[in-house]
Design a protein around this motif. Structure first.
Motif, mmCIF file in Angstrom:
data_model
loop_
_atom_site.group_PDB
_atom_site.id
_atom_site.type_symbol
_atom_site.label_atom_id
_atom_site.label_comp_id
_atom_site.label_asym_id
_atom_site.label_seq_id
_atom_site.Cartn_x
_atom_site.Cartn_y
_atom_site.Cartn_z
ATOM 1 N N ALA A 252 0.841 -1.198 0.000
ATOM 2 C CA ALA A 252 0.000 0.000 0.000
ATOM 3 C C ALA A 252 0.871 1.241 0.000
ATOM 4 C CB ALA A 252 -0.928 -0.003 1.207
ATOM 5 N N CYS B 248 -1.357 8.456 -1.249
ATOM 6 C CA CYS B 248 -1.664 9.062 -2.547
ATOM 7 C C CYS B 248 -2.515 10.313 -2.349
ATOM 8 C CB CYS B 248 -2.404 8.057 -3.429
ATOM 9 S SG CYS B 248 -2.899 8.702 -5.038
ATOM 10 N N HIS C 63 -6.270 4.069 -11.674
ATOM 11 C CA HIS C 63 -5.057 4.541 -11.008
ATOM 12 C C HIS C 63 -3.850 3.782 -11.546
ATOM 13 C CE1 HIS C 63 -2.151 5.638 -7.950
ATOM 14 N NE2 HIS C 63 -3.009 6.548 -7.491
ATOM 15 N N SER D 164 2.904 7.615 -5.722
ATOM 16 C CA SER D 164 2.830 7.705 -4.269
ATOM 17 C C SER D 164 3.578 8.934 -3.760
ATOM 18 C CB SER D 164 3.426 6.448 -3.625
ATOM 19 O OG SER D 164 4.819 6.372 -3.899
ATOM 20 N N ARG E 67 -3.806 3.759 -0.760
ATOM 21 C CA ARG E 67 -4.248 2.866 -1.825
ATOM 22 C C ARG E 67 -3.456 1.567 -1.809
ATOM 23 N NH1 ARG E 67 -7.416 4.878 -6.084
ATOM 24 N NH2 ARG E 67 -7.963 7.094 -5.849
ATOM 25 N N SER F 105 -1.811 -1.421 -4.088
ATOM 26 C CA SER F 105 -1.376 -1.816 -5.430
ATOM 27 C C SER F 105 -2.102 -3.092 -5.845
ATOM 28 C CB SER F 105 0.129 -2.062 -5.453
ATOM 29 O OG SER F 105 0.840 -0.893 -5.133
ATOM 30 N N ALA G 259 -4.935 0.705 -8.617
ATOM 31 C CA ALA G 259 -4.740 0.746 -7.168
ATOM 32 C C ALA G 259 -5.965 1.384 -6.514
ATOM 33 C CB ALA G 259 -3.480 1.535 -6.837
ATOM 34 N N PHE G 260 -6.536 0.719 -5.511
ATOM 35 C CA PHE G 260 -7.801 1.202 -4.946
ATOM 36 C C PHE G 260 -7.624 1.638 -3.491
ATOM 37 C CE2 PHE G 260 -7.776 -3.430 -4.542
ATOM 38 C CZ PHE G 260 -8.158 -3.652 -3.224
ATOM 39 N N VAL G 261 -8.543 2.476 -3.049
ATOM 40 C CA VAL G 261 -8.466 3.090 -1.724
ATOM 41 C C VAL G 261 -8.821 2.083 -0.640
ATOM 42 C CG1 VAL G 261 -9.472 4.853 -0.216
ATOM 43 C CG2 VAL G 261 -8.953 5.405 -2.605
ATOM 44 N N ARG H 52 -9.599 6.259 3.348
ATOM 45 C CA ARG H 52 -9.920 7.470 2.624
ATOM 46 C C ARG H 52 -9.131 8.670 3.137
ATOM 47 N NH1 ARG H 52 -16.417 6.977 2.907
ATOM 48 N NH2 ARG H 52 -16.113 9.115 3.625
ATOM 49 N N ARG I 192 -11.237 -7.690 -5.264
ATOM 50 C CA ARG I 192 -10.512 -6.724 -4.433
ATOM 51 C C ARG I 192 -10.339 -7.270 -3.019
ATOM 52 N NH1 ARG I 192 -13.318 -4.348 -8.335
ATOM 53 N NH2 ARG I 192 -12.373 -2.588 -9.440
#
Length: 270
Positions: free
Chosen positions: A98, A101, A115, A121, A131, A133, A159-161, A164, A199
């Motif tokens: 992670a 970002c 992303h 980063s 986020r 990878s 790449a997702f959150v 937050r 995910r």
């Protein structure tokens, strides 16, 4: 080596009362657990306070009881498990999976809403999201109802959150961590959540935690062919209509039962 005892769960968001569509998924999960002499747990996914409706969690629990969908053990509330989510975020950061970002939604839209990865980063955690990878290859799993499914996370979202920018933990992280911590063996839910599954599998792989089996069922649609949802104003289920509503929910699952008592209906469905 013996397989772990079946543990299923129903995990509603307390953004409003249950409607027919959510009842169908709760029922499918409950039936699957009971048919396998397993446990069925309830988790309230209250990880996002801005989306919650005051009193909705209690309403949901009373609705489940009115439809004889009784759960095992204590109700699990995500809002009581922030420490576990933070520990997971820290583990993923330390492992290098992670990263911090500062990309805004506008920036991400300019990149086609995918992303590009860790090379964007930043070193400081101040005013950032975290986020995860994703692999540059297909992630596949065997769905209990849909068969083999494969997804390219690097092409669908990138790449997702997982945490937050406002400090709240993301659904994907909290859901995956809770399923592992609760020793859930089977997740039965709607097809609207099937894209979340790769995910969550990827998260659990990175955390080196066990993964449940997943099964996704068709969602209930309204007359216009849209998914029933709280946001679209789907009518709440009510205790006084429990027998007829439960009969409709069972019919959606291909089960024909004509008994007036919810308890007797569920026994017959088993």
């Amino acid at each position: 080596m013996t397989s772990p005892r079946y543990r299923g769960r129903f995990a509603p968001t307390p953004s409003g009362p249950l409607h027919l569509g959510s009842l169908v998924m709760a029922l499918a999960s409950w039936l699957d657990a009971r048919q396998q002499q397993g446990e069925w747990l309830v988790r309230i996914d209250d990880i996002d306070p801005p989306r919650e409706t005051p009193g909705a969690a209690d309403t949901i629990l009373r609705q489940l009881e009115a439809f004889a969908l009784h759960w095992d053990g204590q109700v699990h509330y995500q809002s009581q498990h922030h420490e576990a989510y933070q520990a997971a975020v820290q583990q993923l950061l330390l492992q290098g999976d992670a990263f911090y970002c500062r990309l805004s939604r506008k920036d991400l839209a300019a990149l086609g809403n995918v992303h590009p990865g860790k090379h964007l980063s930043v070193s400081s955690p101040e005013d950032t999201a975290v986020r995860l990878s994703v692999p540059a290859e297909a992630l596949c799993f065997d769905d209990r109802f849909q068969g083999r499914r494969c997804f390219r996370l690097d092409q669908q979202e990138g790449a997702f959150v997982i945490r937050r920018r406002d400090g709240l933990f993301a659904y994907q992280l909290a859901c995956a961590v809770d399923d592992a911590d609760m020793a859930i063996t089977d997740v039965i839910r709607g097809m609207d959540l099937i894209e979340s599954t790769p995910r969550q599998i990827h998260l659990l792989n990175c955390l080196q935690r066990p993964k449940p089996r997943y099964g996704h069922l068709p969602v209930v649609l309204d007359r216009s062919g849209e998914k029933l949802s709280k946001s679209s104003g789907a009518a709440a289920i009510t205790a006084d209509q429990a027998p007829v509503t439960l009969q409709r929910a069972l019919a959606h699952l291909g089960i024909d039962v004509e008994i007036d008592s919810p308890e007797q209906m569920l026994l017959a469905a088993l």
